[in-house]
Design an enzyme around this catalytic site. Structure first.
Site, short mmCIF file in Angstrom:
data_model
loop_
_atom_site.label_atom_id
_atom_site.label_comp_id
_atom_site.label_asym_id
_atom_site.label_seq_id
_atom_site.Cartn_x
_atom_site.Cartn_y
_atom_site.Cartn_z
CG HIS A 71 1.40 7.96 7.49
ND1 HIS A 71 1.87 7.59 8.86
CD2 HIS A 71 0.30 7.45 7.47
CE1 HIS A 71 1.58 6.15 9.53
NE2 HIS A 71 0.01 6.41 8.06
CG ASP A 100 21.09 -17.05 -2.26
OD1 ASP A 100 20.04 -16.51 -2.48
OD2 ASP A 100 21.53 -17.08 -1.30
CD1 TRP A 136 -2.98 7.11 -0.26
CD2 TRP A 136 -1.33 6.16 -1.74
NE1 TRP A 136 -3.55 5.71 -0.41
CE2 TRP A 136 -2.78 5.18 -1.10
CE3 TRP A 136 -0.40 4.82 -2.55
CZ2 TRP A 136 -3.00 3.34 -1.85
CZ3 TRP A 136 -0.77 4.17 -3.18
CH2 TRP A 136 -2.46 3.52 -2.85
CB SER A 163 12.56 -2.29 -5.51
OG SER A 163 12.73 -3.28 -4.70
CB SER A 164 8.18 -4.47 -5.99
OG SER A 164 7.65 -3.06 -4.83
CG HIS A 247 -8.88 -2.93 -4.99
ND1 HIS A 247 -9.19 -2.64 -4.54
CD2 HIS A 247 -8.54 -4.93 -4.76
CE1 HIS A 247 -9.54 -3.66 -3.36
NE2 HIS A 247 -9.46 -5.02 -3.67
CD GLU A 249 0.77 -1.84 -3.08
OE1 GLU A 249 1.35 -2.71 -4.37
OE2 GLU A 249 1.40 -1.75 -2.42
CE1 TYR A 251 -7.96 -7.14 -2.96
CE2 TYR A 251 -8.54 -8.47 -1.20
CZ TYR A 251 -8.88 -7.97 -1.95
OH TYR A 251 -10.40 -7.16 -2.04
CB SER A 262 -1.10 -20.15 6.51
OG SER A 262 -2.70 -19.95 5.24
CG HIS A 296 -14.14 -0.94 -4.73
ND1 HIS A 296 -13.43 -2.62 -4.55
CD2 HIS A 296 -13.03 -0.36 -3.77
CE1 HIS A 296 -12.53 -2.63 -4.15
NE2 HIS A 296 -12.14 -2.14 -3.48
CG HIS A 297 -10.61 2.25 -4.51
ND1 HIS A 297 -9.71 2.14 -3.19
CD2 HIS A 297 -10.26 0.65 -5.66
CE1 HIS A 297 -9.84 1.15 -3.27
NE2 HIS A 297 -9.76 -0.09 -3.97
CB THR A 322 -11.78 -12.63 1.91
OG1 THR A 322 -11.52 -11.70 0.84
CG2 THR A 322 -11.08 -12.36 2.97
CE LYS A 325 -6.10 -16.89 2.17
NZ LYS A 325 -5.05 -17.53 1.19
NE ARG A 444 -9.12 9.44 3.65
CZ ARG A 444 -8.45 8.66 2.58
NH1 ARG A 444 -9.46 8.05 1.69
NH2 ARG A 444 -6.80 8.06 2.75
#
Lengths: 519, 379, 39
Positions: A71, A100, A136, A163-164, A247, A249, A251, A262, A296-297, A322, A325, A444
């Protein structure tokens, strides 16, 4: 200049297979992304259905672990990321006045890798031993125990990464080299800025994931012991390398959504974005800081205290840009002249849910209390508030905002509003109670739980089914809009501003064949 | 924005803060709808609850202020009310203020957090050391100061999990052998794992630490009052991650001493049992218990196998040569989840469970295994 | 269609950008092997 006679606007299957047109490729990405969202959404229903009550009713624990794992992979790599790349493809050339993307053939290849990657990922579930079931985040040694389904996933991740990376190189090359004369960097639309910064994050982070995944593959099959203590390695090394990617990722998932907010909020507030310059600097600060907070993970792995304190301080610091913003968006609304069409609802809703997630993130940043939150439903609530709340709401906001431009038809505004409110309600019912589940002690990634967690789990399950049901409205509305509807004007929205709104709705297949004048 | 507006707003805010703090300090009022941490029973546990409440209240206040502005704006600054758009889009003073103030708030949160973390880090001068090892899917507790150890497995009956019997009050939070600790003493806990990463977490103690194979982590705790405290594994470790809880029985120092003495006697009796000759019936009875706690998770409660893990019924190994059967049980099978149980089980347990597997489930191998045979195989 | 075609100089700049970014990608891939932060 005479117009060319070749297939100026090709049709049929070969159009979609061989297109180098940024609009077509954008459409391909978006269709792919929303298809994957359906698959990922169905998996979430399996999870929430099993968690309706204590006891095992529907699935066995091994399959449940596969569901939670796949998932997340599908939603992150199959839905959110391709969705925003689709938006980038459609919008960036039009917003900067370019005909293009910089590398149109590579653009086609970047997309067509994805269906193969997705097939590998899903196919893993049907292999002997099942799909990946280590989460994951794929922590070894558990991920080293998985069968061939895990290997399918690791190869899929390599393809997704390729791809990314290619897509990001394309985006940066386009933005840096193909802006219309007069459009300096500090005059670019915010969506373009956030994508420029996101693309750099992708280029820096995805190869690191590729490195980690390669090390896991060699540990599993080629006799290395990067992550196996018995061979002299360290399971925690995986966590460091993975989260060094992981991390930035998150963002990557959220900054393009910020860009969307915006664009939308000034349009519907009929007021220029407040503090453009600081929005750019804040985004850049967030991106830079995102590289120095990864551990921090991992507060509970047993790092030295000095390390834990460093990561705590750095993580707390991200709250500052943050917050800037969020304040800027609200200041844009302040004393504007607002209307609340569907895109604005999604944008405001996204700012609201993201901020709640950001505040729970601040709580998680604080190491000693994180010991109580880590690996509980408090974390699950947090990341769904920020990712679903910002990224997914941002995707919906963008689609409603730009779909009239892409299709030339207005979508049904009443249905749009229904979609928003039902999703908002369902989302809140699904995830807000999960904060309490985590605080009360529910870990979890468990298929079954102690009795005191029953009530909030039931609210959460009801919410999940409601949220998924609400998405049917969206699919109906989107397909209807693609087929027909009220004619959209060039400008579509009363106070829309930017080069894309100078084009017709829909825009020509090849737009800005003449460079526009930009003041 | 008028004075009245600010006065009204601060009235709402202060009433909210009062309400929220009362709400979170009365957890007893919310039985099954637990909204906050479980009641702490250690000094660190109390500090964590206070720190959490402080941070939560700050976050709630920030939320109320920020969205107070936003929702006010949504209400008042709308085109349908005839509001015309102002045209400002920057204000340097304001931007500096709302960068500096959050920074100051963060510093104020970081100070008590740092102090608490430093306190949690200090494992020196402990009164007792206990070693905790995570296994798939149970915990082992060793008391190196006293030379004994034992496994602690989930004791919730399978029937309850499969919805064939009513679930008991401590469903999924009960074990056969809890970890026993003395109150009032500083206990140093060494946390490690045997196979994959697990995590040892008891919310009321305020301790969570990952159990990583090949590495030893250290935490400490000092329990204030006797009682039973329950927790769960907090790192995904495979299919039964949700089924390996932790139960701490905290007793007075005197009761702890008595318990230690009884455990040492039991350990001595077990190794003595290894020297004698066992009857087949006794081996089968003991083997059945060992099978249920150690093997059933993968091989099925009735030997029917689970998912990819093989059956006991008609098993080639259980019906084949004894040497091969002993080998796979004692040394595991590389590249699979079949662990090496030589280190986990005593000579008696190994002898009993292999005897049970060879003569139960309809298997007809016939042989019995004595603990002394296992001992001989260990060299 | 011809007026906004990419000229030689722009082409070169695009390829230079892409080349530099590819190098950055390769560097980050290799860096994964050197990332250390002892537990």
């Amino acid at each position: 200049m005479a117009t060319a006679h070749h297939a100026d606007h090709p049709t049929g299957l070969s159009r979609w297979l061989f297109t180098t047109n940024h609009k077509d490729i954008g459409t391909l990405y978006l269709v792919f992304a929303f298809t994957m969202a359906v698959i990922g959404g169905l998996m979430s229903l399996v999870i929430r259905a099993e968690l309706w009550q204590p006891g095992l009713q529907l699935v066995d624990p091994h399959f449940f672990n596969q569901m939670t794992t796949v998932h997340a992979l599908v939603m992150i790599f199959g839905f959110a990321m391709p969705g925003f790349v689709g938006l980038a493809n459609w919008q960036i050339p039009m917003m900067i006045g370019a005909p293009d993307m910089a590398l149109p053939r590579m653009n086609n290849w970047s997309f067509w890798i994805l269906p193969f990657a997705a097939t590998l990922l899903i196919l893993g579930l049907f292999m002997p031993g099942g799909g990946p079931s280590a989460g994951w985040t794929l922590y070894p040694p558990l991920s080293a125990q998985g069968g061939i389904g895990t290997d399918f996933t690791l190869l899929s991740i390599h393809l997704l990464g390729m791809s990314s990376i290619l897509g990001s190189i394309n985006i940066i090359a386009t933005i840096l080299n193909m802006r219309a004369p007069g459009m300096t960097l500090m005059k670019m639309p915010m969506f373009v800025w956030t994508w420029l910064i996101t693309a750099f994050l992708l280029i820096a982070a995805m190869p690191v994931l590729a490195g980690a995944v390669t090390m896991l593959i060699t540990d599993r099959h080629f006799g290395t012991s990067f992550f196996d203590a018995a061979g002299g390695g360290d399971p925690v090394l995986w966590q460091h390398v993975f989260w060094f990617f992981g991390h930035p990722e998150v963002y990557i998932l959220v900054l393009p959504a910020f860009g969307v907010f915006s664009q939308i909020i000034p349009t519907f507030a009929r007021k220029q974005l407040f503090g453009y310059d600081s929005m750019v600097y804040a985004t850049a600060s967030i991106a830079f800081l995102s590289f120095i907070v990864w551990a921090h993970h991992m507060y509970t792995v047993g790092m030295p205290m000095a390390g834990e304190l460093f990561f705590m301080y750095a993580t707390m610091l991200i709250a500052v840009p943050t917050g800037v913003k969020v304040f800027n968006w609200i200041s844009t609304m302040w004393r504007g002249s607002m209307t609340f069409e569907t895109p604005m609802l999604w944008a405001i809703g996204g700012v609201f849910t993201f901020t709640i997630g950001g505040l729970s993130g601040l709580m998680l940043a604080i190491t000693p209390v994180d010991f109580q939150y880590h690996d509980t439903y408090f974390v699950v609530a947090h990341f769904h508030y920020v990712i679903f709340g910002a990224s997914v709401f941002g995707l919906f906001a963008a689609v409603y905002y730009w779909m009239p431009k892409w299709t030339g038809h207005m979508y049904n505004e009443t249905l749009g509003k229904w979609h928003f409110w039902l999703t908002m309600l369902g989302f809140t019912l699904t995830f807000f109670p999960q904060h309490f589940l985590g605080l009360a002690g529910m870990p979890r990634r468990i298929p079954d739980y102690a009795l005191q967690f029953t009530e909030f789990n039931q609210w959460s399950t009801v919410g999940a089914f409601m949220t998924i049901a609400a998405q049917f409205i969206f699919f109906y509305l989107a397909i209807k809009c693609m087929k027909g509807g009220e004619r959209a004007t060039d400008k579509v929205w009363e106070a829309a501003d930017g080069l894309e709104w100078t084009l017709s709705s829909p825009p020509p297949y090849h737009s800005f064949t003449v460079a526009p004048k930009f003041k | 924005m008028s004075i009245t507006f600010f006065r009204r707003l601060s009235g709402i805010v202060s009433r909210l803060i009062l309400g929220v703090s009362l709400w979170f300090t009365a957890p007893a009022a919310f039985a099954a709808y637990g909204l906050n941490f479980q009641k702490p029973v250690t000094p660190i546990g109390h500090k964590l609850l206070e720190l959490h409440n402080l941070i939560l209240i700050i976050c709630v206040v920030i939320f109320v202020i920020v969205f107070g502005f936003m929702f006010y704006s949504i209400f008042a600054h709308r085109k349908s009310r005839g509001h015309k758009a102002a045209q400002f889009h920057e204000n340097t003073t304001l931007e500096v203020v709302w960068t500096v103030i959050p920074f100051v708030i963060l510093v104020s949160m970081a100070l008590p957090s740092t102090a608490t973390l430093i306190e949690m880090d200090d494992t020196s001068k402990s009164d007792l050391t206990v070693k905790i090892t995570g296994y798939q899917w149970k915990w082992k507790y060793d008391y190196p100061d006293h030379d004994f150890g034992y496994f602690s497995s989930l004791s919730t009956p399978r029937d309850q999990i499969e919805n064939k019997a009513t679930k008991g009050e401590h469903y999924l939070l009960q074990v056969d052998n809890p970890i026993v600790l003395p109150v009032g003493k500083k206990v140093r806990l060494l946390v490690t794992a045997n196979d994959v990463i697990h995590s040892w977490w008891v919310p009321q103690l305020g301790t969570k630490k990952d159990a990583i194979p090949g590495f030893i982590n250290e935490i400490w705790t000092r329990i204030d009052e006797p009682g039973i405290y329950r927790g769960q594994c907090a790192e995904l470790c495979g299919k039964d991650h949700g089924y390996m809880p932790i139960v701490v029985t905290a007793v007075s120092a005197e009761d702890f001493t008595k318990w230690v003495a009884a455990q040492k006697d039991k350990a001595a009796a077990d190794s003595a049992g290894g020297a004698k000759t066992w009857s087949k019936d006794d081996l089968m009875e003991k083997g059945k218990k060992v099978y249920a706690t150690t093997c059933a998770a993968c091989h099925g409660a009735n030997g029917e196998g689970v998912g990819p893990f093989p059956k006991m019924i008609g098993s080639k190994i259980a019906n084949g040569p004894l040497a091969d059967h002993m080998n796979i049980v004692m040394h595991g099978k590389a590249g699979t989840a079949m662990q090496a149980f030589a280190a986990q089980l005593s000579d008696t347990d190994l002898a009993a469970v292999v005897t049970f597997e060879r003569n139960g489930f309809g298997n007809k191998a016939g042989d019995t295994v004595q603990p002394s045979q296992v001992k001989a195989l260990r060299k | 269609m011809a007026e906004n075609q990419i000229d030689r100089k722009q082409r070169q700049r695009i390829h230079l950008t892409a080349g530099v970014l590819f190098l950055l990608v390769a560097l980050m891939f290799v860096s994964a092997a050197f990332l250390r932060f002892s537990a």
